[in-house]
Design a protein around this motif. Structure first.
Motif, PDB file in Angstrom:
ATOM      1  N   SER A   8       0.820  -1.210   0.000  1.00 22.84           N
ATOM      2  CA  SER A   8       0.000   0.000   0.000  1.00 22.84           C
ATOM      3  C   SER A   8       0.856   1.262   0.000  1.00 22.84           C
ATOM      4  CB  SER A   8      -0.917  -0.003   1.232  1.00 22.84           C
ATOM      5  OG  SER A   8      -1.599   1.217   1.323  1.00 22.84           O
ATOM      6  N   SER A   9       1.882   1.296   0.839  1.00 17.62           N
ATOM      7  CA  SER A   9       2.769   2.460   0.894  1.00 17.62           C
ATOM      8  C   SER A   9       3.557   2.627  -0.401  1.00 17.62           C
ATOM      9  CB  SER A   9       3.743   2.345   2.067  1.00 17.62           C
ATOM     10  OG  SER A   9       3.058   2.409   3.284  1.00 17.62           O
ATOM     11  N   ALA A  10       3.983   1.519  -0.994  1.00 12.80           N
ATOM     12  CA  ALA A  10       4.728   1.588  -2.255  1.00 12.80           C
ATOM     13  C   ALA A  10       3.849   2.128  -3.373  1.00 12.80           C
ATOM     14  CB  ALA A  10       5.272   0.211  -2.620  1.00 12.80           C
ATOM     15  N   LEU A  11       2.601   1.709  -3.408  1.00 14.52           N
ATOM     16  CA  LEU A  11       1.685   2.219  -4.423  1.00 14.52           C
ATOM     17  C   LEU A  11       1.450   3.713  -4.227  1.00 14.52           C
ATOM     18  CD1 LEU A  11      -0.128   1.634  -6.814  1.00 14.52           C
ATOM     19  CD2 LEU A  11      -1.937   1.022  -5.215  1.00 14.52           C
ATOM     20  N   THR A  12       1.307   4.139  -2.986  1.00  8.76           N
ATOM     21  CA  THR A  12       1.152   5.561  -2.708  1.00  8.76           C
ATOM     22  C   THR A  12       2.379   6.346  -3.148  1.00  8.76           C
ATOM     23  OG1 THR A  12      -0.283   5.098  -0.833  1.00  8.76           O
ATOM     24  CG2 THR A  12       0.748   7.266  -0.885  1.00  8.76           C
ATOM     25  N   THR A  13       3.568   5.822  -2.865  1.00  2.00           N
ATOM     26  CA  THR A  13       4.807   6.480  -3.274  1.00  2.00           C
ATOM     27  C   THR A  13       4.919   6.538  -4.795  1.00  2.00           C
ATOM     28  OG1 THR A  13       5.872   5.719  -1.261  1.00  2.00           O
ATOM     29  CG2 THR A  13       7.317   6.438  -3.028  1.00  2.00           C
ATOM     30  N   LEU A  14       4.549   5.464  -5.469  1.00  2.00           N
ATOM     31  CA  LEU A  14       4.581   5.450  -6.927  1.00  2.00           C
ATOM     32  C   LEU A  14       3.626   6.482  -7.511  1.00  2.00           C
ATOM     33  CD1 LEU A  14       5.484   4.092  -9.612  1.00  2.00           C
ATOM     34  CD2 LEU A  14       3.508   2.586  -9.335  1.00  2.00           C
ATOM     35  N   LEU A  15       2.431   6.559  -6.966  1.00  2.00           N
ATOM     36  CA  LEU A  15       1.446   7.510  -7.479  1.00  2.00           C
ATOM     37  C   LEU A  15       1.813   8.958  -7.159  1.00  2.00           C
ATOM     38  CD1 LEU A  15      -1.832   5.562  -6.708  1.00  2.00           C
ATOM     39  CD2 LEU A  15      -0.733   5.886  -8.923  1.00  2.00           C
ATOM     40  N   ALA A  16       2.662   9.168  -6.173  1.00  2.00           N
ATOM     41  CA  ALA A  16       3.081  10.526  -5.812  1.00  2.00           C
ATOM     42  C   ALA A  16       4.232  11.022  -6.676  1.00  2.00           C
ATOM     43  CB  ALA A  16       3.485  10.575  -4.338  1.00  2.00           C
ATOM     44  N   MET A  17       4.840  10.145  -7.482  1.00  2.00           N
ATOM     45  CA  MET A  17       5.964  10.556  -8.328  1.00  2.00           C
ATOM     46  C   MET A  17       5.474  11.440  -9.469  1.00  2.00           C
ATOM     47  SD  MET A  17       8.085   6.970  -8.514  1.00  2.00           S
ATOM     48  CE  MET A  17       9.398   7.603  -9.525  1.00  2.00           C
ATOM     49  N   SER A  18       6.287  12.416  -9.823  1.00  2.00           N
ATOM     50  CA  SER A  18       5.940  13.298 -10.940  1.00  2.00           C
ATOM     51  C   SER A  18       6.210  12.563 -12.257  1.00  2.00           C
ATOM     52  CB  SER A  18       6.775  14.571 -10.881  1.00  2.00           C
ATOM     53  OG  SER A  18       8.118  14.293 -11.217  1.00  2.00           O
ATOM     54  N   PRO A  19       5.592  13.016 -13.357  1.00  2.00           N
ATOM     55  CA  PRO A  19       5.865  12.396 -14.657  1.00  2.00           C
ATOM     56  C   PRO A  19       7.346  12.467 -15.033  1.00  2.00           C
ATOM     57  CG  PRO A  19       3.927  13.764 -14.806  1.00  2.00           C
ATOM     58  CD  PRO A  19       4.526  13.997 -13.454  1.00  2.00           C
ATOM     59  N   PHE A  20       8.027  13.530 -14.638  1.00  2.00           N
ATOM     60  CA  PHE A  20       9.452  13.656 -14.936  1.00  2.00           C
ATOM     61  C   PHE A  20      10.242  12.542 -14.261  1.00  2.00           C
ATOM     62  CE2 PHE A  20      13.663  15.119 -13.611  1.00  2.00           C
ATOM     63  CZ  PHE A  20      14.243  15.286 -14.858  1.00  2.00           C
ATOM     64  N   GLU A  21       9.920  12.259 -12.993  1.00  3.14           N
ATOM     65  CA  GLU A  21      10.628  11.201 -12.268  1.00  3.14           C
ATOM     66  C   GLU A  21      10.379   9.832 -12.895  1.00  3.14           C
ATOM     67  OE1 GLU A  21      10.918  12.037  -7.657  1.00  3.14           O
ATOM     68  OE2 GLU A  21       8.879  12.344  -8.417  1.00  3.14           O
ATOM     69  N   VAL A  22       9.164   9.594 -13.353  1.00  4.39           N
ATOM     70  CA  VAL A  22       8.813   8.305 -13.925  1.00  4.39           C
ATOM     71  C   VAL A  22       9.484   8.115 -15.292  1.00  4.39           C
ATOM     72  CG1 VAL A  22       6.912   6.898 -14.814  1.00  4.39           C
ATOM     73  CG2 VAL A  22       6.635   8.180 -12.691  1.00  4.39           C
ATOM     74  N   ASN A  23       9.542   9.173 -16.093  1.00  3.24           N
ATOM     75  CA  ASN A  23      10.003   9.065 -17.480  1.00  3.24           C
ATOM     76  C   ASN A  23      11.458   9.427 -17.704  1.00  3.24           C
ATOM     77  OD1 ASN A  23       7.473   8.260 -18.437  1.00  3.24           O
ATOM     78  ND2 ASN A  23       6.770  10.371 -18.433  1.00  3.24           N
ATOM     79  N   ARG A  24      12.155   9.923 -16.707  1.00  2.84           N
ATOM     80  CA  ARG A  24      13.536  10.336 -16.943  1.00  2.84           C
ATOM     81  C   ARG A  24      14.441   9.139 -17.206  1.00  2.84           C
ATOM     82  NH1 ARG A  24      15.095  12.272 -10.970  1.00  2.84           N
ATOM     83  NH2 ARG A  24      15.037  10.219 -10.042  1.00  2.84           N
ATOM     84  N   CYS A  25      15.460   9.409 -17.942  1.00  7.53           N
ATOM     85  CA  CYS A  25      16.410   8.380 -18.340  1.00  7.53           C
ATOM     86  C   CYS A  25      17.510   8.262 -17.292  1.00  7.53           C
ATOM     87  CB  CYS A  25      17.014   8.742 -19.690  1.00  7.53           C
ATOM     88  SG  CYS A  25      18.188   7.531 -20.281  1.00  7.53           S
ATOM     89  N   PRO A  26      17.855   7.051 -16.875  1.00  7.69           N
ATOM     90  CA  PRO A  26      18.919   6.893 -15.894  1.00  7.69           C
ATOM     91  C   PRO A  26      20.316   7.033 -16.513  1.00  7.69           C
ATOM     92  CG  PRO A  26      18.027   4.761 -16.464  1.00  7.69           C
ATOM     93  CD  PRO A  26      17.187   5.798 -17.167  1.00  7.69           C
ATOM     94  N   THR A  27      20.394   7.058 -17.846  1.00  8.67           N
ATOM     95  CA  THR A  27      21.684   7.175 -18.526  1.00  8.67           C
ATOM     96  C   THR A  27      22.164   8.623 -18.461  1.00  8.67           C
ATOM     97  OG1 THR A  27      20.945   5.475 -20.069  1.00  8.67           O
ATOM     98  CG2 THR A  27      22.881   6.747 -20.700  1.00  8.67           C
ATOM     99  N   PRO A  28      23.397   8.862 -18.036  1.00  4.29           N
ATOM    100  CA  PRO A  28      23.922  10.234 -18.002  1.00  4.29           C
ATOM    101  C   PRO A  28      23.896  10.868 -19.397  1.00  4.29           C
ATOM    102  CG  PRO A  28      25.391   8.742 -16.850  1.00  4.29           C
ATOM    103  CD  PRO A  28      24.361   7.899 -17.515  1.00  4.29           C
TER     104      PRO A  28
END
Length: 96
Positions: free
Chosen positions: A62-82
């Protein structure tokens, strides 16, 4: 950052599991529990322990789902590659 998020998930879930454990076992005696009509073959302490970890896991989901839903679109879609390691023909500006 991930360690902080993990604590956002694990710590509240731990507290909720502790409260659930107290409430449930204030009303239910582990020796009265049955599984498919047969009494559980575990000691009371084992039932308390297993129930706590089940409660903790459910609260962490439940807490993980809440944390996931609280992420901004930038955080979700950003590339981990420098940026200097990204391919030159990257189709998404800054998000490859």
């Amino acid at each position: 950052m991930w360690a902080q998020r993990l604590m956002w998930i694990a710590w509240p879930a731990f507290l909720v599991a502790a409260v659930l454990e107290m409430v449930v076992f204030a009303l239910v005696d582990p020796s009265d529990l049955h599984w498919f009509g047969a009494p559980l073959p575990f000691s009371r302490e084992a039932v308390y322990t297993m129930a706590f970890f089940v409660f903790w896991a459910a609260a962490m989901v439940s807490s993980a789902l809440t944390t996931l839903l609280a992420m901004s679109p930038f955080e979700v879609n950003r590339c981990p590659t420098p940026e200097h390691q990204r391919p030159k023909d990257c189709a998404r500006e800054g998000n490859c």
